[in-house]
Design a protein around this motif. Structure first.
Motif, PDB file in Angstrom:
ATOM      1  N   ILE A   1     -39.574  60.560  17.509  1.00  0.00           N
ATOM      2  CA  ILE A   1     -38.650  61.640  17.861  1.00  0.00           C
ATOM      3  C   ILE A   1     -38.137  61.446  19.282  1.00  0.00           C
ATOM      4  CG2 ILE A   1     -38.440  64.136  18.202  1.00  0.00           C
ATOM      5  CD1 ILE A   1     -40.586  64.444  16.014  1.00  0.00           C
ATOM      6  N   LYS A   2     -39.036  61.037  20.176  1.00  0.00           N
ATOM      7  CA  LYS A   2     -38.637  60.812  21.564  1.00  0.00           C
ATOM      8  C   LYS A   2     -37.704  59.620  21.709  1.00  0.00           C
ATOM      9  CE  LYS A   2     -42.455  62.928  24.108  1.00  0.00           C
ATOM     10  NZ  LYS A   2     -43.567  62.681  25.076  1.00  0.00           N
ATOM     11  N   LEU A   3     -37.775  58.696  20.766  1.00  0.00           N
ATOM     12  CA  LEU A   3     -36.919  57.517  20.817  1.00  0.00           C
ATOM     13  C   LEU A   3     -35.447  57.908  20.871  1.00  0.00           C
ATOM     14  CD1 LEU A   3     -36.891  54.371  20.661  1.00  0.00           C
ATOM     15  CD2 LEU A   3     -36.624  54.638  18.186  1.00  0.00           C
ATOM     16  N   LYS A   4     -35.105  58.980  20.182  1.00  0.00           N
ATOM     17  CA  LYS A   4     -33.739  59.496  20.183  1.00  0.00           C
ATOM     18  C   LYS A   4     -33.574  60.667  21.155  1.00  0.00           C
ATOM     19  CE  LYS A   4     -31.865  56.822  17.059  1.00  0.00           C
ATOM     20  NZ  LYS A   4     -30.704  55.952  17.335  1.00  0.00           N
ATOM     21  N   ASP A   5     -34.566  60.860  22.024  1.00  0.00           N
ATOM     22  CA  ASP A   5     -34.512  61.871  23.095  1.00  0.00           C
ATOM     23  C   ASP A   5     -34.528  63.307  22.594  1.00  0.00           C
ATOM     24  OD1 ASP A   5     -34.464  59.944  25.111  1.00  0.00           O
ATOM     25  OD2 ASP A   5     -32.303  59.724  24.966  1.00  0.00           O
ATOM     26  N   TYR A   6     -35.127  63.553  21.442  1.00  0.00           N
ATOM     27  CA  TYR A   6     -35.279  64.928  20.974  1.00  0.00           C
ATOM     28  C   TYR A   6     -36.598  65.506  21.487  1.00  0.00           C
ATOM     29  CZ  TYR A   6     -31.330  64.739  17.747  1.00  0.00           C
ATOM     30  OH  TYR A   6     -30.075  64.637  17.205  1.00  0.00           O
ATOM     31  N   LYS A   7     -36.541  66.763  21.851  1.00  0.00           N
ATOM     32  CA  LYS A   7     -37.751  67.514  22.167  1.00  0.00           C
ATOM     33  C   LYS A   7     -37.929  68.567  21.077  1.00  0.00           C
ATOM     34  CE  LYS A   7     -37.178  66.885  27.158  1.00  0.00           C
ATOM     35  NZ  LYS A   7     -37.009  67.568  28.469  1.00  0.00           N
ATOM     36  N   TYR A   8     -39.155  69.078  20.950  1.00  0.00           N
ATOM     37  CA  TYR A   8     -39.370  70.076  19.911  1.00  0.00           C
ATOM     38  C   TYR A   8     -40.403  71.098  20.351  1.00  0.00           C
ATOM     39  CZ  TYR A   8     -43.660  67.524  18.784  1.00  0.00           C
ATOM     40  OH  TYR A   8     -44.883  66.923  18.858  1.00  0.00           O
ATOM     41  N   SER A   9     -40.335  72.241  19.709  1.00  0.00           N
ATOM     42  CA  SER A   9     -41.341  73.289  19.882  1.00  0.00           C
ATOM     43  C   SER A   9     -41.584  73.927  18.517  1.00  0.00           C
ATOM     44  CB  SER A   9     -40.869  74.346  20.889  1.00  0.00           C
ATOM     45  OG  SER A   9     -39.681  74.974  20.431  1.00  0.00           O
ATOM     46  N   ILE A  10     -42.749  74.563  18.371  1.00  0.00           N
ATOM     47  CA  ILE A  10     -43.119  75.171  17.095  1.00  0.00           C
ATOM     48  C   ILE A  10     -43.363  76.659  17.311  1.00  0.00           C
ATOM     49  CG2 ILE A  10     -44.732  75.110  15.155  1.00  0.00           C
ATOM     50  CD1 ILE A  10     -45.533  72.276  16.175  1.00  0.00           C
TER      51      ILE A  10
ATOM     52  N   ASP B   1     -21.554  60.138  21.408  1.00  0.00           N
ATOM     53  CA  ASP B   1     -22.947  59.704  21.434  1.00  0.00           C
ATOM     54  C   ASP B   1     -23.830  60.700  20.694  1.00  0.00           C
ATOM     55  OD1 ASP B   1     -22.502  57.369  22.731  1.00  0.00           O
ATOM     56  OD2 ASP B   1     -23.168  58.047  24.701  1.00  0.00           O
ATOM     57  N   SER B   2     -23.579  61.977  20.927  1.00  0.00           N
ATOM     58  CA  SER B   2     -24.374  63.015  20.279  1.00  0.00           C
ATOM     59  C   SER B   2     -24.195  62.981  18.767  1.00  0.00           C
ATOM     60  CB  SER B   2     -23.961  64.388  20.811  1.00  0.00           C
ATOM     61  OG  SER B   2     -24.580  65.423  20.066  1.00  0.00           O
ATOM     62  N   ILE B   3     -22.946  62.901  18.308  1.00  0.00           N
ATOM     63  CA  ILE B   3     -22.666  62.953  16.874  1.00  0.00           C
ATOM     64  C   ILE B   3     -23.129  61.679  16.166  1.00  0.00           C
ATOM     65  CG2 ILE B   3     -20.856  63.175  15.133  1.00  0.00           C
ATOM     66  CD1 ILE B   3     -21.388  65.713  16.821  1.00  0.00           C
ATOM     67  N   ASN B   4     -22.799  60.538  16.733  1.00  0.00           N
ATOM     68  CA  ASN B   4     -23.071  59.262  16.054  1.00  0.00           C
ATOM     69  C   ASN B   4     -24.541  58.872  16.063  1.00  0.00           C
ATOM     70  OD1 ASN B   4     -20.366  58.865  15.399  1.00  0.00           O
ATOM     71  ND2 ASN B   4     -19.927  57.802  17.305  1.00  0.00           N
ATOM     72  N   TYR B   5     -25.327  59.417  16.991  1.00  0.00           N
ATOM     73  CA  TYR B   5     -26.738  59.048  17.077  1.00  0.00           C
ATOM     74  C   TYR B   5     -27.666  60.208  16.713  1.00  0.00           C
ATOM     75  CZ  TYR B   5     -25.024  54.841  19.318  1.00  0.00           C
ATOM     76  OH  TYR B   5     -24.359  53.667  19.580  1.00  0.00           O
ATOM     77  N   SER B   6     -27.120  61.176  16.005  1.00  0.00           N
ATOM     78  CA  SER B   6     -27.933  62.306  15.564  1.00  0.00           C
ATOM     79  C   SER B   6     -28.940  61.857  14.505  1.00  0.00           C
ATOM     80  CB  SER B   6     -27.034  63.405  14.993  1.00  0.00           C
ATOM     81  OG  SER B   6     -27.817  64.396  14.353  1.00  0.00           O
ATOM     82  N   LEU B   7     -30.161  62.365  14.603  1.00  0.00           N
ATOM     83  CA  LEU B   7     -31.178  62.066  13.591  1.00  0.00           C
ATOM     84  C   LEU B   7     -30.982  62.880  12.323  1.00  0.00           C
ATOM     85  CD1 LEU B   7     -34.452  61.900  15.707  1.00  0.00           C
ATOM     86  CD2 LEU B   7     -33.244  60.004  14.640  1.00  0.00           C
ATOM     87  N   PHE B   8     -30.223  63.957  12.420  1.00  0.00           N
ATOM     88  CA  PHE B   8     -30.191  64.924  11.328  1.00  0.00           C
ATOM     89  C   PHE B   8     -28.936  64.860  10.478  1.00  0.00           C
ATOM     90  CE2 PHE B   8     -32.979  66.444  14.626  1.00  0.00           C
ATOM     91  CZ  PHE B   8     -34.103  66.825  13.918  1.00  0.00           C
ATOM     92  N   ALA B   9     -27.865  64.237  10.970  1.00  0.00           N
ATOM     93  CA  ALA B   9     -26.604  64.204  10.232  1.00  0.00           C
ATOM     94  C   ALA B   9     -26.746  63.532   8.872  1.00  0.00           C
ATOM     95  CB  ALA B   9     -25.536  63.497  11.060  1.00  0.00           C
ATOM     96  N   ILE B  10     -27.576  62.496   8.783  1.00  0.00           N
ATOM     97  CA  ILE B  10     -27.700  61.747   7.530  1.00  0.00           C
ATOM     98  C   ILE B  10     -28.369  62.550   6.424  1.00  0.00           C
ATOM     99  CG2 ILE B  10     -27.728  59.503   8.666  1.00  0.00           C
ATOM    100  CD1 ILE B  10     -30.772  59.479   8.293  1.00  0.00           C
ATOM    101  N   TYR B  11     -28.948  63.698   6.759  1.00  0.00           N
ATOM    102  CA  TYR B  11     -29.558  64.538   5.747  1.00  0.00           C
ATOM    103  C   TYR B  11     -28.605  65.605   5.236  1.00  0.00           C
ATOM    104  CZ  TYR B  11     -33.605  62.093   7.412  1.00  0.00           C
ATOM    105  OH  TYR B  11     -34.471  61.098   7.773  1.00  0.00           O
ATOM    106  N   LEU B  12     -27.400  65.649   5.824  1.00  0.00           N
ATOM    107  CA  LEU B  12     -26.351  66.554   5.353  1.00  0.00           C
ATOM    108  C   LEU B  12     -25.253  65.773   4.636  1.00  0.00           C
ATOM    109  CD1 LEU B  12     -25.074  69.343   5.188  1.00  0.00           C
ATOM    110  CD2 LEU B  12     -24.192  69.022   7.515  1.00  0.00           C
ATOM    111  N   TYR B  13     -24.907  64.620   5.184  1.00  0.00           N
ATOM    112  CA  TYR B  13     -23.937  63.698   4.574  1.00  0.00           C
ATOM    113  C   TYR B  13     -24.493  62.282   4.698  1.00  0.00           C
ATOM    114  CZ  TYR B  13     -20.469  67.485   4.708  1.00  0.00           C
ATOM    115  OH  TYR B  13     -19.787  68.666   4.524  1.00  0.00           O
ATOM    116  N   ASP B  14     -23.746  61.313   4.144  1.00  0.00           N
ATOM    117  CA  ASP B  14     -24.137  59.925   4.381  1.00  0.00           C
ATOM    118  C   ASP B  14     -24.154  59.665   5.879  1.00  0.00           C
ATOM    119  OD1 ASP B  14     -24.321  59.476   1.685  1.00  0.00           O
ATOM    120  OD2 ASP B  14     -22.320  58.602   1.498  1.00  0.00           O
ATOM    121  N   ARG B  15     -23.175  60.234   6.556  1.00  0.00           N
ATOM    122  CA  ARG B  15     -23.153  60.248   8.020  1.00  0.00           C
ATOM    123  C   ARG B  15     -22.058  61.198   8.478  1.00  0.00           C
ATOM    124  NH1 ARG B  15     -20.636  55.553   6.546  1.00  0.00           N
ATOM    125  NH2 ARG B  15     -18.586  55.101   7.463  1.00  0.00           N
ATOM    126  N   ILE B  16     -22.155  61.628   9.709  1.00  0.00           N
ATOM    127  CA  ILE B  16     -21.066  62.355  10.367  1.00  0.00           C
ATOM    128  C   ILE B  16     -20.650  61.486  11.536  1.00  0.00           C
ATOM    129  CG2 ILE B  16     -20.380  64.445  11.608  1.00  0.00           C
ATOM    130  CD1 ILE B  16     -22.488  65.963  10.031  1.00  0.00           C
TER     131      ILE B  16
END
Length: 239
Positions: free
Chosen positions: A65-74, A94-109
């Motif tokens: 997760i840190k590889l893509k610079d995301y932080k998280y809290s629970i 950079d934000s759109i093309n390297y998102s970890l989550f876009a591929i779970y909504l479409y093939d890509r954004i």
């Protein structure tokens, strides 16, 4: 390999969940992402708590997760708990093309730009309404909000509230539902220049105000002191 591991992580956590994604594009082209992944506490039946359920996986894959610079809290609630992912990017694409989550909504954004415009568009069919056995994970509903510093030139959002563009996805969404935003780079630059000029003027005014706050009392004290001293001298001469 890293993508496969991340997929396994999200598959475990995001089963039967809902997602709220907030993307804020700032005036200076930086982007703030906030993704809330809500899950039913029943998924944590074999854990001491929903928080420990989520944390056991998140800690194990923390480096990915840190590889893509995301932080998280629970955050743990009575029936539904959630994991919040956050990230700040230095540019829109950079934000759109390297998102970890876009591929779970479409093939890509994908985000592309030329001399005049920035375009953000989905590629492929949306994945929220497909049968659960065809999903990488079972997201039941998703709300995507994109906040812009000024109105978009073109968009196909479900709802627009000021400069906030909202897309909603659920099991009733059409398979060909797409996402599209078009931004004018000249307007973005002019807006950025105007805001930075205002910030610069505000800083100068604040400095002037701060200086006056220190100098004016001293000047007033000096004037009062001079008046009193003059009266003292006059009184002494008269005496």
């Amino acid at each position: 390999m890293k993508k496969n591991i991340l997929f396994l992580l999200l598959l475990i956590i995001l089963t039967g969940c809902s997602v709220n994604a907030d993307i804020k594009i700032n005036y200076d082209y930086t982007v703030d992402e906030k993704i809330d992944v809500l899950f039913d506490n029943k998924l944590a039946v074999n854990f001491s708590s929903p928080k420990s359920y989520a944390k056991s996986y998140l800690d194990y894959y923390n480096s990915i997760i840190k590889l893509k610079d995301y932080k998280y809290s629970i955050e743990e609630k009575n029936d539904i708990s959630y994991v919040t992912f956050t990230k700040k990017s230095e540019s829109i694409c950079d934000s759109i093309n390297y998102s970890l989550f876009a591929i779970y909504l479409y093939d890509r954004i994908e985000c592309t730009e030329n001399k005049n415009f920035i375009e953000i568009k989905s590629v492929g069919k949306q994945k929220v309404s497909v049968p659960s056995n065809e999903k990488k994970f079972n997201v039941e509903s998703l709300e995507l909000k994109v906040q812009l510093p000024l109105p978009a030139e073109e968009n196909n959002a479900d709802l627009v509230n000021d400069n906030v563009y909202i897309w909603n996805y659920d099991k009733e969404s059409l398979s060909n539902k797409s996402l599209y935003l078009k931004l004018d780079k000249t307007k973005l630059k002019n807006n950025k220049d105007n805001i930075e000029e205002k910030i610069k003027k505000d800083k100068i005014n604040n400095k002037i105000f701060t200086i006056l706050c220190f100098v004016l009392p001293i000047i007033i004290i000096c004037i009062i002191g001079a008046i009193l001293f003059k009266k003292y001298k006059n009184n002494k001469i008269d005496y």
